[in-house]
Design a protein around this motif. Sequence first.
Motif, short mmCIF file in Angstrom:
data_model
loop_
_atom_site.label_atom_id
_atom_site.label_comp_id
_atom_site.label_asym_id
_atom_site.label_seq_id
_atom_site.Cartn_x
_atom_site.Cartn_y
_atom_site.Cartn_z
N THR A 118 0.88 -1.26 0.06
CA THR A 118 -0.53 0.64 0.11
C THR A 118 0.54 1.08 0.05
N THR A 119 0.06 2.36 -0.07
CA THR A 119 1.37 3.53 -0.45
C THR A 119 1.48 4.57 1.35
N LEU A 144 6.07 2.67 -1.39
CA LEU A 144 5.39 1.75 -1.09
C LEU A 144 5.80 1.13 -0.41
N ALA A 145 4.60 1.01 1.12
CA ALA A 145 4.84 -0.07 2.57
C ALA A 145 4.34 -1.73 1.37
N ALA A 146 5.14 -3.02 2.05
CA ALA A 146 5.34 -3.97 1.00
C ALA A 146 4.17 -4.59 1.99
N ALA A 147 3.89 -5.23 2.14
CA ALA A 147 2.77 -6.40 3.06
C ALA A 147 3.10 -6.86 3.65
N ASP A 148 3.24 -7.01 5.25
CA ASP A 148 3.95 -7.30 6.24
C ASP A 148 4.42 -6.58 6.94
N ALA A 149 5.20 -5.15 6.05
CA ALA A 149 5.33 -4.02 6.55
C ALA A 149 5.52 -4.19 7.67
N LEU A 150 6.18 -3.38 8.95
CA LEU A 150 6.03 -2.38 9.87
C LEU A 150 6.15 -1.28 9.93
N ILE A 151 5.11 -0.15 9.87
CA ILE A 151 5.02 1.01 9.72
C ILE A 151 4.53 2.01 10.88
#
Length: 403
Positions: A118-119, A144-151
Amino acid sequence: MRPPGTKIARARRHGVRIALIGALTLAACTSTVVTEQPPDRVENSAESTRPESTAPESTTTPTAAPPTSPPVETTTTPTAATTTTTTPTTTTTTTTTSVPAPLDVFDPACVIRAQAETTFEQIAVDNETGDPLALWLENDQVDLAAADALIDICAANGLDDIDGEPRPAPDDASIQAALAANVERQQAKLNEMFAGYGIADLAVDGVSGSQTGQRLCAARLALGAEPSIADMTPGTNEQAALFGSDSLPTPNSTAIESERWVLIDRTCQVMFIGTGSDTTFVFPTSTGSEGFETRDQNRAEAFRFNPALDNGGWHDSSEFPVGVDNPLNGNLYKPLYFDLGQAIHGANNVPTTPQSKGCARLRVQDQDTFVGWLGLDTATGETWRKDEMNVTVNVQGEFIPRP
């Protein structure tokens, strides 16, 4: 490690956000397990519930088991029917709820896990932070934030809320350096995207000037986004679309309903040229200035071409005549007319803003390329035959200066 009071205060401060974060990252999973026991096995078959056949009665007391030797014919007494008992079936429903484990991070109230790529713009909307640029900077400047990435969604609080390490809030100098690096990436991507369409490469210098804005606008138009010459903010959906494109799409317009077409966009100050659904050229243009606007068009047929062979291709405008050849003030290089006195023509000055007297200017070399593509480069004189030109013109958009 922070003092306990700090942790409690942060948890209170982010109480509302925790609920939102939980909805994004820790959706409870509930499953229902149904255990159905099969009916008890009936000892005898369905037929066994019927009365047994009358068997000859022996002189001895009959037993329930069948005789092992031929019966002796004598007086018989019918036996009673066999009785079958069925145990009721019981269905048991068990509901199991898995309790989501908290994120193993320094401050769970400030960290989410991306469920899919997601953005940062979408993350900002979902978590009500309102600033994708701040999230982009807080999370090490990725598109982009990758799937499963901690934000880390608590931007500029002096901490990396994932591991607890100090993260000083960026100052103006570091922000500008990050933005300039991003502009360089945009410029390189735009050069790749528009390669082969006749438009000159941008300087990859990190300076988002008028030409970069013009090219960003053309990319937005082609990608189906809202056309604008404004800077493109890192971490937004439109930047993700830019870096995710592997080719230049043809803008969505009625222009492509023609065999050969020109699409002039006043917002971008760009001219797309092509056949059917394919773009052939993209050229910078300068349309009519205030009071002399280039009029809206929807597949207007080009109806007149003047090669101006007697003056090296330069035609003196009858409406704005000048004493000497002066492309800044009325002289037109090989004009192709599409609406009364308005034409597409070459000029030695093609700024990125509307500055003509109603026409759409192209650089001289671009006009020569365009005329050659139309097959008019061999014209021996002025022509009014539409079928020889065989091209329509669309004009759209509204120029809005950069803020």
